[in-house]
Structures are given as C-alpha cells and as structure tokens.
Write a protein that holds these residues in place. Structure first.
Motif, PDB file in Angstrom:
ATOM      1  N   TYR A 127      23.691 -70.809  33.727  1.00 16.87           N
ATOM      2  CA  TYR A 127      23.281 -69.676  34.560  1.00 16.87           C
ATOM      3  C   TYR A 127      24.479 -69.134  35.328  1.00 16.87           C
ATOM      4  O   TYR A 127      24.724 -67.929  35.359  1.00 16.87           O
ATOM      5  CB  TYR A 127      22.175 -70.102  35.529  1.00 16.87           C
ATOM      6  CG  TYR A 127      21.738 -68.975  36.431  1.00 16.87           C
ATOM      7  CD1 TYR A 127      20.746 -68.093  36.030  1.00 16.87           C
ATOM      8  CD2 TYR A 127      22.349 -68.774  37.669  1.00 16.87           C
ATOM      9  CE1 TYR A 127      20.355 -67.042  36.831  1.00 16.87           C
ATOM     10  CE2 TYR A 127      21.975 -67.724  38.483  1.00 16.87           C
ATOM     11  CZ  TYR A 127      20.979 -66.857  38.062  1.00 16.87           C
ATOM     12  OH  TYR A 127      20.616 -65.810  38.863  1.00 16.87           O
ATOM     13  N   LEU A 128      25.229 -70.050  35.929  1.00 16.22           N
ATOM     14  CA  LEU A 128      26.414 -69.626  36.690  1.00 16.22           C
ATOM     15  C   LEU A 128      27.396 -68.881  35.787  1.00 16.22           C
ATOM     16  O   LEU A 128      27.909 -67.819  36.135  1.00 16.22           O
ATOM     17  CB  LEU A 128      27.097 -70.851  37.315  1.00 16.22           C
ATOM     18  CG  LEU A 128      28.465 -70.584  37.948  1.00 16.22           C
ATOM     19  CD1 LEU A 128      28.365 -69.581  39.085  1.00 16.22           C
ATOM     20  CD2 LEU A 128      29.091 -71.872  38.447  1.00 16.22           C
ATOM     21  N   VAL A 155      25.080 -77.183  38.520  1.00 19.83           N
ATOM     22  CA  VAL A 155      26.537 -77.113  38.610  1.00 19.83           C
ATOM     23  C   VAL A 155      27.071 -78.349  39.343  1.00 19.83           C
ATOM     24  O   VAL A 155      26.753 -78.571  40.519  1.00 19.83           O
ATOM     25  CB  VAL A 155      26.974 -75.836  39.357  1.00 19.83           C
ATOM     26  CG1 VAL A 155      28.476 -75.830  39.578  1.00 19.83           C
ATOM     27  CG2 VAL A 155      26.546 -74.599  38.575  1.00 19.83           C
ATOM     28  N   ILE A 206      26.024 -77.833  43.129  1.00 12.91           N
ATOM     29  CA  ILE A 206      24.975 -76.853  43.434  1.00 12.91           C
ATOM     30  C   ILE A 206      23.717 -77.196  42.648  1.00 12.91           C
ATOM     31  O   ILE A 206      23.476 -76.652  41.569  1.00 12.91           O
ATOM     32  CB  ILE A 206      25.453 -75.416  43.118  1.00 12.91           C
ATOM     33  CG1 ILE A 206      26.839 -75.163  43.730  1.00 12.91           C
ATOM     34  CG2 ILE A 206      24.446 -74.404  43.653  1.00 12.91           C
ATOM     35  CD1 ILE A 206      27.372 -73.779  43.508  1.00 12.91           C
ATOM     36  N   PRO A 207      22.894 -78.081  43.176  1.00  9.88           N
ATOM     37  CA  PRO A 207      21.664 -78.442  42.465  1.00  9.88           C
ATOM     38  C   PRO A 207      20.771 -77.216  42.323  1.00  9.88           C
ATOM     39  O   PRO A 207      20.725 -76.367  43.209  1.00  9.88           O
ATOM     40  CB  PRO A 207      20.997 -79.469  43.391  1.00  9.88           C
ATOM     41  CG  PRO A 207      22.047 -79.890  44.357  1.00  9.88           C
ATOM     42  CD  PRO A 207      23.003 -78.756  44.464  1.00  9.88           C
ATOM     43  N   GLY A 208      20.103 -77.116  41.198  1.00 12.65           N
ATOM     44  CA  GLY A 208      19.161 -76.010  41.013  1.00 12.65           C
ATOM     45  C   GLY A 208      19.773 -74.780  40.368  1.00 12.65           C
ATOM     46  O   GLY A 208      19.063 -73.867  39.987  1.00 12.65           O
ATOM     47  N   VAL A 209      21.121 -74.729  40.286  1.00 16.85           N
ATOM     48  CA  VAL A 209      21.773 -73.622  39.583  1.00 16.85           C
ATOM     49  C   VAL A 209      22.464 -74.236  38.368  1.00 16.85           C
ATOM     50  O   VAL A 209      23.384 -75.019  38.518  1.00 16.85           O
ATOM     51  CB  VAL A 209      22.820 -72.909  40.471  1.00 16.85           C
ATOM     52  CG1 VAL A 209      23.508 -71.802  39.705  1.00 16.85           C
ATOM     53  CG2 VAL A 209      22.177 -72.382  41.738  1.00 16.85           C
TER      54      VAL A 209
END
Lengths: 446, 253
Positions: free
Chosen positions: B100-101, B145, B93-96
């Motif tokens: 953060y997750l 992620v 999941i690029p950008g997350v």
C-alpha cells in the motif's frame, strides 16, 4: 392507528425528572399487554421512579450528562404508543440471515431461520420460554454494577414494546451469521429495544447488531445474553445512528463453563451514545475478547463503559479499545476488570489507545483493575496522543502529502480494531465509512 | 556533467546549537559519495535536513537540487522530485502494508509528473522483481511497514523501497548499522544493482565496512559540522587503519 392524546400536564421540574410515568401511562392506554408482562412493567416502573435517571454525581456517569436526552425525550412524549408491526426491509448484506427490529418490534414475518436457531418475539413466544423471559425481564441487575439496580434497564422493562429472543439448540453450530438491524424511526417516542440471547451448551453463533435510525431518534436498548457451557458467541455491535440520534445501551453477557465470547464494538454515529457492556465470566475456563472502536468527530459524545468480571477459576479476558476524537467530539472510555475471590488462575489484559486529531477534541479514559485474589495475571494501560510524528515524516519522505499521511495513519489505527469482524462485507463497509469521515477530517484540517 | 545537488555553506542548528557549520558538497548524476565521520559530527543532521525533517533550523547557506531550492520544498515534494532517504531507524507502521505504501508513493510521484496511476499488473511485477532482488519473501509485501521486522529486515526493506521508487538521489543514513555480514551483502548488492549514470547516492556511514561492498567515487570526512577532507575510496581505508583522530588532528593544524 389512533394517535393518543397529549396529556395536558404542566412540565414542571418533577415531570422533567420522571418523564417515564407519563410515557408508561400512555403506553398502557394503547397497548393491550400480557398480564405477566404488565406486572413486570409496574415493578420496573416503581424501581425506576425511585432511582431517577442517572446523573453526573454518580461516578459511572461522570463524563456523560443525560440532560439533553431527557429534555428531548419530553418533547417526544406525545408519540408514546405501541408502534405497528413493521414491514420487513430488504437485506443489505449478502450471506447473512437478516432480522429487523424496528422501534423495538420484531419485523414479521421471518423467513425460515437457519437450522439450530430460533428467533421469537412476544407475539409468538413459546410457552417453554415464558418463565425464562419473565425471569430476565424481572432481573434488577445493573449492567454496570451487578449489586445495584439500574433505572435505564428498568425503564426499558417498563416501556418496552416487544422482546426479541434468540436461542440456539444444544450443540448447534449456526453457520450463517445473524445480522440484526435495530432501526429507530422518528415516529416513535423513546424507542425501547429488548434483546435476549440464549446459547445452549456447545452451540456457536455469529451475531451482529447494527443500530440505525432516522433523524433525532432516542433509543434505550437492553441486551441480555447467556452463553451455556462450551458455547461460542461472536458478537459485533455497530452504532451507526444519524448525527442527532441518541443511544443508551446496556448489555450484559454471562459466560458459563468454557464458554467463549468475542465482542467487536464500533461507534461511528449519534449525537450522544453511551454503552455499558458487562461480561461476567461465571464458569470455569470461560473467556472473553473485546475489541472496541469509536470515532467521536463533529459534536459527538461517545461513552463506552466496559466491565469484565472474573467470577470463576481460570477465566481469561482480553480487551483492546481504541478511540479517535476530532473537532469538538468527546470520547469517554472506562474499562474495569474485576477479579473476584473465586477466580484464581485468571488472566486479564486491557489496553486502551486513543488518538486526538484536533486540540478541541477530548477523550477521557479510565482503566481500572479490582483484584480480590492473589493467583492472577492482570495488566492494563491507556494512552492518549496524537499521530506519531516519526511515522508521519516517514510517509512524507516517501512522497505522501501531510494530509494523506495523516489519513493513512489514522485509517491504520482504526482498521486494526475491525479485523476481527467475521462479516467481511460489513467490515469493508465500516472501513469505507470510517475512512471517508477521516478524509473529511484531514481535508478540513488543511 | 551537470550538477544534481549543490550544498553551499550550509549552517544548521538544532535546539539552538549549531550542528552544521558551513558545509559544501557537490553531487553529480552517477556518483556515489560516502560521508564519514565520528559520532556527533553532523552526518545524520545532513541527511535529515536534505530530506526535510522538522526540527532543524537552517541558519545559513543554500541547497540546490536539480536547480530547485531544495530547502523551500516540503518533504513529499522532495520525494516526488526523486529524492529518497533510507532511514537509520526505519519506522514501524502497523496497519499500513508495504505494498500500500509503495503504490501510494509511486502514484504520488507519477501524479506530480503528470503521469497516470501505475496499472495493477505492472506494479505487481515491479514489486515482485524488486523483492527477489532483495531476497525478501513475498509475504513481506502484505505485512505492515516494518511491523515486527528485525533490524536487518528493516534495512533491507528500505533498500527494497528504494529499488521500487527508483530515485534520482538516494541518501542512505547508516544503512549498514545493525546488519550482519549476509544482510550487508544483500543490501550492498541492492544498491550496486541500482547504480546508474543518471542516479546518485550519498552514503552516510560511520564504518568503512559498507564501502568494501559499495565502492564510492568520493569519500568525505565530516567533523565539527563541515567537510574537512575529501578523497577517493582509499581515504576510507586510511580512516579504517588510523581512526578519525589523526585526520582530525591533521585538519586542525
């Protein structure tokens, strides 16, 4: 200021298709123009009159109708007059040099500009720059098709209220980013902004343009930028008009030998927005990187047309354009890479990724390659789809509910396009605005 | 001891084809169960159904988790109730970012329990300690992620997430696949360090190799959508020596 009288002419079909004549006459009644400018205006008006407004029978305008624009414009004609020189507005971003252009006119007075940089308007245009400005205003070149004239550019020339010229000194590295706020207010008719940027050889500039306005504004913006040898321009362009605002924008950038331009374009407002961006890699080794992002939610129609033209050997272009459409929004992306016969050893890549958040939204995409020489490396691709179901489930399996998971993935999708913005405060503000809009999205989808 | 998970007569179809054909399984807190079986026996289907993935139609039976009807719960509700799925193919999941997750996941769980959000300092201490446990560089925390992670790094990241989220029941789907021996040791070490009288594991695996490092309390052989044999860890050794065919043959007679 005296309000000019509304001409009591019947608004028949002819008037509707040529509204600028009325506007130009009104403008000439009120504005005491410079003589050389008047000549340019007249010539442009004749050309615009021959061409008429673009319509959907032209391939370039296939997905965007200017009918709502033209109709609303007629209602605005009564207001066609030269606006007063506006008062400066307090800066909204820290650490930048703020410049305001309100209804096309440069706000006076400008505080001391950063070293190496000059900002002029028609009011204070240096004699040495007149020929250059005159030539640029006389240019009939269309930003979308460099072989044809363009009525929107001509219209801008015919009706412009000011010209803002940003120049750098040779070798100057302007440390502070320049943030130009282009504001349109309801008081104006069709707002014409004209921006000329001229980077001298070896100079560097970070420039951000932010289009804002009050309700129901109509803006026709033309920007012409020229990058001298070895110069670098980092350009950010943000369209943040109110929901009922309309923007037609034509930008052409020319990069000479080894010049490098980076463009980050963001559309998050407006009812109708159409940007034509042409980058001409005219000198050996020139390069361009374009990042684009639009959010077409609500009833928005956002059309981005880019053209990266390789004209000289060993030129490089990279383009990454992303679009999100939701509700009844309509997004259009047409990206063309042209490699001309003289551009051997060039390298170009174009990627367009689109996300449809609702089934009622629409995105039309058209990536194109036109290659007239063998020794090049070019690639292009476009995808349009929904959020990845596997990624959504992954986030849910970690405890995020579906609407949060959607929001997180959509935010990640758009954040990627913003990372190149060299003004951290602007970037964060854009992220926050976009994310809050997406939050409203996923709330509504539930 | 009380039952944590009780699967009774579970029948599941995918695309009209019945994959699980009446599966029974009881897991109590503190236990480690290994589910083994040949390809296509329904191992991953079981893991997916328990975690709530779309596309599986339950045609019979029931699953009770902590006394709740698990099958009626959304995937995120299961996660918030302490269920964790370690993916066979973790998603990029690029950008997350990882942190953060994890913070979102932890806070979702805490808010479901009526607790306040975790404080920033405490969160940072926790993730850093767990990253050390999994021998992951701290730079991984800020990365997207699984973005650009190697196969082994992705699996390590799954166990790292598990270590941060401290589930009640962890289902690890083929966590050992694609791991070299060093990564396998790190992953196993991570799992072992989380073994706890209150926590249970279901290890779905094709090979016995993982069980050299994580010693299960029970080994189940899944074939044709049902558990056809259950034993202790020595059953895995038997499978390794004789292969699935003998056991399948024995079961069908």
């Amino acid at each position: 200021m005296a309000q000019s009288t509304v001409r009591d002419e019947p608004r028949d079909q002819t008037a509707a298709s040529r509204p600028w004549q009325v506007a130009a006459e009104q403008l000439s009644n009120t504005a005491s123009g410079l003589d050389w400018l008047t000549e340019r205006r007249t010539a442009a008006l004749v050309r615009a009159d021959c061409l008429g407004l673009p319509d959907q029978s032209q391939e370039e305008w296939r997905y965007t109708s200017l009918t709502p624009f033209a109709r609303r414009w007629l209602d605005h004609l009564a207001g066609a007059r030269l606006p007063a020189v506006p008062e400066p507005v307090p800066p909204t971003l820290a650490g930048v040099f703020s410049v305001d252009i309100v209804d096309g006119r440069l706000c006076a007075p400008l505080l001391a500009t950063p070293p190496g940089l000059t900002i002029q308007s028609l009011q204070n245009l240096g004699a040495e720059w007149r020929t250059r400005v005159e030539a640029l205003l006389g240019s009939v070149v269309s930003p979308t098709d460099t072989s044809a004239s363009d009525s929107l550019v001509d219209l801008n020339t015919a009706l412009l209220t000011d010209v803002v010229l940003v120049t750098t000194e040779p070798g100057a590295s302007v440390a502070m980013p320049i943030h130009i706020r282009l504001q349109a207010t309801a008081a104006s008719a069709l707002c014409q902004t004209r921006l000329l940027v001229d980077l001298a050889a070896g100079s560097r500039l970070t420039l951000s343009l932010e289009f804002t306005g009050t309700a129901a504004v109509l803006v026709n913006a033309v920007s012409q930028m020229c990058l001298g040898r070895d110069s670098e321009l980092n350009l950010v362009r943000v369209q943040a008009l109110p929901d009922d605002g309309m923007l037609l924008e034509s930008t052409s950038i020319e990069a000479k030998d080894s010049a490098a331009v980076t463009v980050t374009s963001v559309d998050l407002g407006g009812q109708l927005s159409r940007q034509s961006l042409t980058v001409r890699l005219a000198g050996t080794g020139a390069s361009a990187t374009v990042h684009g992002l639009f959010l077409a939610d609500g009833q928005r129609h956002i059309d981005n047309r880019t053209r990266l033209q390789h004209e000289a050997p060993s030129t490089t272009s990279r383009e990454f354009f992303r679009g999100i459409a939701a509700d009844r929004g309509h997004g259009v992306f047409s990206g063309k890479i042209i490699v001309q016969p003289g551009a051997a050893g060039s390298n170009a890549a174009l990627t367009n990724r689109n996300l449809l958040l609702t089934t009622t939204a629409e995105i039309d995409t058209k990536p194109e390659l036109e290659i007239y020489v063998d020794d090049v490396r070019c690639s292009h691709g476009a995808t349009t789809g929904q959020l990845d179901a596997n990624a959504l489930f992954y986030l849910q399996s970690r405890g995020l509910d579906l609407s949060t998971a959607r929001q997180v993935l959509t935010a990640a999708f758009l954040r990627d396009s913003l990372t190149g913005i060299p003004l951290p405060e602007l970037r964060e503000r854009l992220e926050a605005r976009l994310e809050s809009r997406l939050q409203a999205q996923s709330g509504a989808a539930r | 001891m009380s039952t944590l998970l009780e699967v009774s007569g579970l029948r599941v179809a995918v695309g009209g084809k019945e994959i699980l054909t009446g599966l029974d399984l009881v897991v109590r807190p503190g236990e480690v169960h290994a589910i083994m079986g040949p390809n296509g026996s329904g191992k991953s289907t079981l893991a997916h159904v328990l975690s709530g993935r779309d596309g599986y139609v339950v045609t019979g039976g029931s699953v009770s988790y902590q006394g709740l009807d698990l099958l009626a719960m959304a995937p995120e509700e299961r996660a918030r109730a302490g269920l964790f799925l370690g993916f066979q193919y973790p998603v990029e999941i690029p950008g997350v970012s990882n942190v953060y997750l994890l913070r979102s996941a932890l806070n979702a769980r805490r808010s479901a329990r009526g607790e306040s959000e975790i404080d920033a300092a405490g969160f940072l201490r926790l993730v850093k300690a767990r990253a050390r446990l999994m021998q992951m560089d701290e730079s991984f925390l800020q990365r997207g992620v699984n973005e650009g992670f190697s196969g082994g790094e992705k699996k390590r990241n799954e166990i790292f997430q598990m270590a941060v989220l401290e589930p009640v029941l962890a289902i690890l789907d083929e966590t050992d696949s694609g791991l070299d021996i060093d990564a396998l040791k790190i992953v196993s070490n991570g799992v072992n360090s989380l073994r706890d009288p209150a926590r249970a594991f279901i290890l779905v695996t094709h090979y016995q190799r993982l069980l050299d490092y994580i010693r299960p309390d029970f080994v189940h052989v899944l074939a044709g959508g049902r558990i056809i044999r259950t034993g202790d860890h020595t059953l895995a050794l038997e499978l390794e020596a004789d292969g699935y065919e003998q056991i399948l043959a024995a079961a069908s007679t």
